[in-house]
Design a protein around this motif. Structure first.
Motif, short mmCIF file in Angstrom:
data_model
loop_
_atom_site.label_atom_id
_atom_site.label_comp_id
_atom_site.label_asym_id
_atom_site.label_seq_id
_atom_site.Cartn_x
_atom_site.Cartn_y
_atom_site.Cartn_z
N LEU A 1 -4.55 1.82 -5.19
CA LEU A 1 -4.52 2.08 -6.63
C LEU A 1 -3.38 3.02 -6.99
O LEU A 1 -2.67 2.82 -7.99
CB LEU A 1 -5.84 2.69 -7.09
N GLY A 2 -3.22 4.09 -6.19
CA GLY A 2 -2.15 5.04 -6.47
C GLY A 2 -0.78 4.40 -6.43
O GLY A 2 0.08 4.67 -7.29
N GLU A 3 -0.55 3.56 -5.45
CA GLU A 3 0.73 2.86 -5.34
C GLU A 3 0.91 1.91 -6.52
O GLU A 3 2.02 1.78 -7.07
CB GLU A 3 0.78 2.09 -4.03
N ALA A 4 -0.18 1.25 -6.94
CA ALA A 4 -0.10 0.33 -8.08
C ALA A 4 0.21 1.09 -9.36
O ALA A 4 0.97 0.62 -10.22
CB ALA A 4 -1.41 -0.44 -8.22
N ALA A 5 -0.40 2.28 -9.53
CA ALA A 5 -0.15 3.08 -10.73
C ALA A 5 1.31 3.49 -10.82
O ALA A 5 1.90 3.49 -11.90
CB ALA A 5 -1.05 4.31 -10.72
N PHE B 1 0.82 -1.20 0.00
CA PHE B 1 0.00 0.00 0.00
C PHE B 1 0.86 1.26 0.00
O PHE B 1 0.36 2.35 -0.29
CB PHE B 1 -0.90 0.03 1.24
N GLY B 2 2.12 1.12 0.34
CA GLY B 2 2.99 2.28 0.40
C GLY B 2 2.94 3.01 1.72
O GLY B 2 3.48 4.10 1.85
N ILE B 3 2.29 2.41 2.71
CA ILE B 3 2.26 2.94 4.07
C ILE B 3 2.83 1.86 4.98
O ILE B 3 2.26 0.77 5.09
CB ILE B 3 0.83 3.31 4.50
N ASP B 4 3.97 2.13 5.60
CA ASP B 4 4.71 1.10 6.32
C ASP B 4 3.85 0.38 7.35
O ASP B 4 3.87 -0.86 7.44
CB ASP B 4 5.94 1.71 7.00
N GLU B 5 3.10 1.14 8.15
CA GLU B 5 2.31 0.52 9.22
C GLU B 5 1.18 -0.35 8.65
O GLU B 5 0.88 -1.41 9.19
CB GLU B 5 1.73 1.60 10.13
N LEU B 6 0.56 0.10 7.56
CA LEU B 6 -0.50 -0.70 6.95
C LEU B 6 0.07 -1.95 6.30
O LEU B 6 -0.51 -3.05 6.41
CB LEU B 6 -1.24 0.14 5.90
N ASP B 7 1.21 -1.83 5.64
CA ASP B 7 1.86 -3.01 5.05
C ASP B 7 2.32 -3.99 6.13
O ASP B 7 2.32 -5.20 5.90
CB ASP B 7 3.04 -2.57 4.18
N ALA B 8 2.68 -3.45 7.31
CA ALA B 8 3.07 -4.33 8.41
C ALA B 8 1.89 -5.16 8.88
O ALA B 8 2.04 -6.34 9.23
CB ALA B 8 3.63 -3.50 9.56
N LEU B 9 0.70 -4.55 8.88
CA LEU B 9 -0.51 -5.31 9.24
C LEU B 9 -0.69 -6.51 8.32
O LEU B 9 -1.14 -7.58 8.74
CB LEU B 9 -1.74 -4.42 9.14
N THR C 1 -5.72 12.32 6.87
CA THR C 1 -5.26 13.69 7.03
C THR C 1 -5.10 14.35 5.65
O THR C 1 -5.13 13.65 4.62
CB THR C 1 -3.91 13.73 7.76
N PRO C 2 -4.93 15.67 5.60
CA PRO C 2 -4.68 16.33 4.30
C PRO C 2 -3.45 15.81 3.59
O PRO C 2 -3.32 15.97 2.37
CB PRO C 2 -4.51 17.81 4.70
N ASP C 3 -2.57 15.15 4.31
CA ASP C 3 -1.35 14.60 3.72
C ASP C 3 -1.47 13.11 3.41
O ASP C 3 -0.48 12.48 3.01
CB ASP C 3 -0.16 14.83 4.65
N GLY C 4 -2.65 12.56 3.62
CA GLY C 4 -2.85 11.16 3.31
C GLY C 4 -3.25 10.34 4.52
O GLY C 4 -3.65 10.86 5.57
N ILE C 5 -3.14 9.02 4.38
CA ILE C 5 -3.51 8.08 5.44
C ILE C 5 -2.38 7.97 6.45
O ILE C 5 -1.21 7.85 6.09
CB ILE C 5 -3.83 6.69 4.85
N VAL C 6 -2.76 7.97 7.71
CA VAL C 6 -1.81 7.73 8.79
C VAL C 6 -2.30 6.54 9.59
O VAL C 6 -3.42 6.54 10.10
CB VAL C 6 -1.67 8.97 9.71
N VAL C 7 -1.48 5.52 9.67
CA VAL C 7 -1.79 4.34 10.47
C VAL C 7 -0.86 4.36 11.68
O VAL C 7 0.37 4.39 11.51
CB VAL C 7 -1.63 3.04 9.67
N GLY C 8 -1.45 4.38 12.85
CA GLY C 8 -0.65 4.54 14.06
C GLY C 8 -0.34 3.25 14.77
O GLY C 8 -0.33 2.15 14.19
N GLU C 9 -0.13 3.38 16.06
CA GLU C 9 0.21 2.24 16.88
C GLU C 9 -1.02 1.38 17.16
O GLU C 9 -2.17 1.84 17.03
CB GLU C 9 0.82 2.73 18.20
#
Length: 487
Positions: free
Chosen positions: A283-287, A246-254, A456-464
């Protein structure tokens, strides 16, 4: 299925696929349906295909004049000017001036010999294809059901002996004659029209067989279009371990690195929780990797989809303009499930699309024509096909709460899901938060925690991980401190 039997094309897009190649030469086929279902149009396309192949064709009619038939055909771009016409109407001269054959006098209409006169006409014209529209007009010329059956059998044997292929139209009726004609025919094509749209099926095709079930049917400006139910052909490609992040480290860790190619993933949760945003991120990461992803929107306009994505820093509009990503809006009740599946299939085969997102499952059921109880099976077939082509499928599914996800999705096709990602609202100490987690992942490991999720305005944030909250999967998320105070 007998591949040695000679066949001819019907000329109707998709119908020959259902018939495994077309109609067997020298046989009689029934096209059965209520008025307005497209019986005559199918027959016209059958004749036009013969004309285009330099065959001789004959239109046996009795309810409309030659000029009316030619005009109706022309409105669909069908040219029947060179066809021969035999008019069995009570006030007809049997053949028009352009195809003048001195066959029978109208005083002989009630004669037992009328079928014999038609036989003489066929011998003189020697057609390769004949359309009888409708076949009931022959029935009215006989004094009894027994005589009609006898005459019809003789007529069919005569045609088969000449190698003439006949298509006859018929309106269904609860009668013995209806059953007789069906039993004597070599094939039956049934057309329907109802609240679920137009449908077509082939319950009978002697010697070759057919693709069973009902299929999508549309009447468009250029004639009939048939959309066979999608059936994955051949074995699936060898499953590989390639993960798509997905391009988000915490989400990919899940997800232990991401989602595998050739799998189907449901992203589920209540309305407004962020399902589409998660899908857009994927989709954006895949593109950016060159996977040519496509999003099919059932519940949102492309304009809104692009604006919402770009407001959180995902440049979907730029990707679409650059041709690295496609967005397809599906207008409500304009497509059957089969036509939609064929559109997806064509895109995958023509563009080598590696990612398909359907937003969302509930919108799919509402927007497409057909009975809701059957749409789940159609979606299942589409998912199976995409998986067999090594495509990663993302389906956004709205649920009232995460507790419903382990047993079923809204379309009752949870069993086809390889992965299930869920999002839910969490209230802690009077504050509304969101959580994201993974319920299922067939092809690999996954993190068995629920992490905080924020847009957020800067994208998805996946926390602890939300270690201070419990009861999320039961649909009653509460903080541990509140639960302890309640004891």
């Amino acid at each position: 299925m007998n591949a040695d039997l000679p066949t001819i094309e019907t000329g109707v897009s998709g119908l020959d696929e259902i018939l495994y190649g077309g109609l067997v030469t020298g046989r009689l086929y029934l096209v059965v349906g209520r008025p307005g279902t497209g019986k005559t149009l199918l027959g016209m396309e059958f004749l036009q295909t013969g004309i285009q192949a330099d065959e001789t064709v004959l239109f046996v009619h009795g309810e409309e004049s030659r000029s009316e038939i030619v005009a109706n055909a022309s409105s669909f771009g069908i040219d029947l000017d060179s066809a021969a016409f035999l008019d069995l109407g009570p006030d007809s001269d049997f053949f028009d001036a352009d195809n003048a054959y001195d066959l029978v006098d109208s005083r002989d209409l009630e004669s037992e010999q009328f079928i014999e006169e038609i036989r003489e006409a066929i011998e003189e014209i020697n057609p390769d294809r004949v359309l009888v529209d409708p076949i009931s007009q022959l029935q009215y010329l006989e004094p009894s059901e027994y005589q009609f059956r006898k005459r019809l059998i003789s007529f069919m044997r005569f045609l088969k002996g000449r190698g003439t292929t006949v298509v006859a139209t018929m309106t269904p009726a609860a009668s013995r004659n209806d059953n007789e004609v069906r039993s004597l025919s070599d094939g039956i094509v049934e057309l329907e029209r109802g609240d679920g749209g137009r449908r077509i099926s082939v319950p009978k095709h002697r010697g070759i067989g057919q693709q069973d079930g009902t299929h999508g049917l549309e009447i468009r400006g250029d004639g009939l279009e048939v959309y066979p139910s999608l059936i994955p052909s051949g074995p699936a490609r060898e499953f590989g371990p390639e993960r798509l992040p997905f391009g988000i480290d915490e989400l990919d860790a899940l997800l232990d690195g991401g989602l595998e190619r050739g799998t189907a993933t449901f992203v589920a949760g209540p309305t407004g929780v962020g399902k589409s945003t998660v899908g857009t991120q994927f989709l954006g990461e895949a593109a950016s990797r060159g996977d040519d992803p496509v999003a099919y929107l059932f519940e949102e306009s492309p304009k809104t989809f692009v604006h919402r994505s770009e407001s959180i820093g995902i440049p979907i509009g730029e990707m679409e303009a650059a041709g690295t990503l496609a967005i397809e809006a599906v207008e409500p009740l304009t497509l059957s499930a089969e036509e939609f599946a064929q559109n997806v299939k064509e895109r995958v085969e023509m563009t080598e699309t590696g990612i398909v997102m359907i937003d969302g499952v509930e919108g799919y059921k509402v927007a497409l024509q057909g009975e809701e109880s059957k749409l789940g099976r159609k979606l299942h077939a589409l998912i199976r096909y995409l998986k067999s082509e090594d495509v990663a499928v993302l389906l956004l599914d709205e649920t009232d709460q995460a507790a419903g996800m382990p047993s079923a999705t809204s379309a009752n096709i949870n069993y086809i899901a390889d992965n299930v990602v869920f999002l839910n609202y969490v209230e802690t100490d009077g504050e509304l938060r969101k959580g994201i987690g993974v319920l299922k992942k067939r092809a690999g490991n996954f993190e068995r925690t629920i992490r905080e999720f924020e847009i957020t305005p800067d994208g998805i944030v996946v926390g602890e991980p939300l270690t201070d909250v419990r009861g999320i999967l039961e649909g009653t998320p509460t903080s541990r401190s509140m639960a302890d105070n309640a004891k």
